[in-house]
Scaffold this motif. Structure first.
Motif, mmCIF file in Angstrom:
data_model
loop_
_atom_site.group_PDB
_atom_site.id
_atom_site.type_symbol
_atom_site.label_atom_id
_atom_site.label_comp_id
_atom_site.label_asym_id
_atom_site.label_seq_id
_atom_site.Cartn_x
_atom_site.Cartn_y
_atom_site.Cartn_z
ATOM 1 N N THR A 14 7.841 8.537 -25.761
ATOM 2 C CA THR A 14 7.217 7.804 -24.658
ATOM 3 C C THR A 14 8.168 7.680 -23.471
ATOM 4 O OG1 THR A 14 5.917 6.559 -26.259
ATOM 5 C CG2 THR A 14 6.017 5.670 -24.045
ATOM 6 N N THR A 16 10.695 9.650 -22.780
ATOM 7 C CA THR A 16 10.875 10.984 -22.207
ATOM 8 C C THR A 16 9.695 11.335 -21.304
ATOM 9 O OG1 THR A 16 12.107 11.659 -24.172
ATOM 10 C CG2 THR A 16 11.290 13.408 -22.747
ATOM 11 N N GLY A 17 8.483 11.025 -21.754
ATOM 12 C CA GLY A 17 7.302 11.252 -20.922
ATOM 13 C C GLY A 17 7.340 10.445 -19.642
ATOM 14 N N ALA A 47 3.045 17.897 -18.790
ATOM 15 C CA ALA A 47 4.140 17.626 -19.733
ATOM 16 C C ALA A 47 4.340 16.130 -19.958
ATOM 17 C CB ALA A 47 5.424 18.257 -19.227
ATOM 18 N N GLY A 48 4.316 15.344 -18.891
ATOM 19 C CA GLY A 48 4.545 13.905 -19.012
ATOM 20 C C GLY A 48 3.466 13.200 -19.810
ATOM 21 N N LEU A 51 3.713 14.198 -23.544
ATOM 22 C CA LEU A 51 4.781 13.504 -24.259
ATOM 23 C C LEU A 51 4.428 12.045 -24.521
ATOM 24 C CD1 LEU A 51 7.928 14.961 -22.496
ATOM 25 C CD2 LEU A 51 7.360 15.160 -24.913
ATOM 26 N N MET A 52 3.838 11.383 -23.545
ATOM 27 C CA MET A 52 3.475 9.977 -23.741
ATOM 28 C C MET A 52 2.385 9.827 -24.795
ATOM 29 S SD MET A 52 3.827 8.291 -20.003
ATOM 30 C CE MET A 52 4.025 6.652 -20.650
ATOM 31 N N CYS A 54 1.823 11.900 -27.254
ATOM 32 C CA CYS A 54 2.438 12.211 -28.560
ATOM 33 C C CYS A 54 3.204 11.002 -29.086
ATOM 34 C CB CYS A 54 3.355 13.423 -28.449
ATOM 35 S SG CYS A 54 2.464 14.979 -28.294
#
Length: 117
Positions: A14, A16-17, A47-48, A51-52, A54
């Motif tokens: 989260t 990283t996103g 991508a952001g 990632l969030m 995930c």
């Protein structure tokens, strides 16, 4: 112990996103030309958010909500590049001063695009 590991993985994904999304917003404001801004926004958006989501999937475990998040990721993964491409083509067609903004290496392609070929 498993909950702590799942929390750490979720927090890392989260955060990283969030970092990717914030750096993309900075890129959109920092870049000078519309096509550069579009490139930054399109890549970072996919991508952001992926990632969030995930990170949220790891936090919630495998539920119906996880399946819905997977559907959202797939939808964004398929539609974001298409919409960015169409917006980029619109910029090439509308911007009559494209040569001033950036170096155009294939002038014939730009002319064909503007003529609708």
């Amino acid at each position: 112990m498993l909950d702590v590991i799942r929390f750490i993985i979720s927090a890392v994904l989260t955060l990283t996103g969030l970092f990717v999304l914030i750096s993309g917003v900075m890129g959109v404001y920092r870049f000078k030309y519309a096509l550069s801004r579009l490139h930054a926004a399109a890549l970072v958006d996919t991508a952001g958010i992926m990632l969030m989501l995930c990170g949220l999937m790891v936090a919630t475990g495998f539920t119906v909500t996880t399946g819905k998040m997977i559907a959202v990721i797939l939808f964004l993964f398929l539609t974001s590049p298409v919409s960015s491409h169409l917006i980029g083509r619109l910029e090439v067609n509308i911007n009559s001063e494209l040569d001033k903004d950036m170096t155009v290496t294939d002038q014939a392609a730009v002319t064909d695009e503007k003529e609708g070929n």
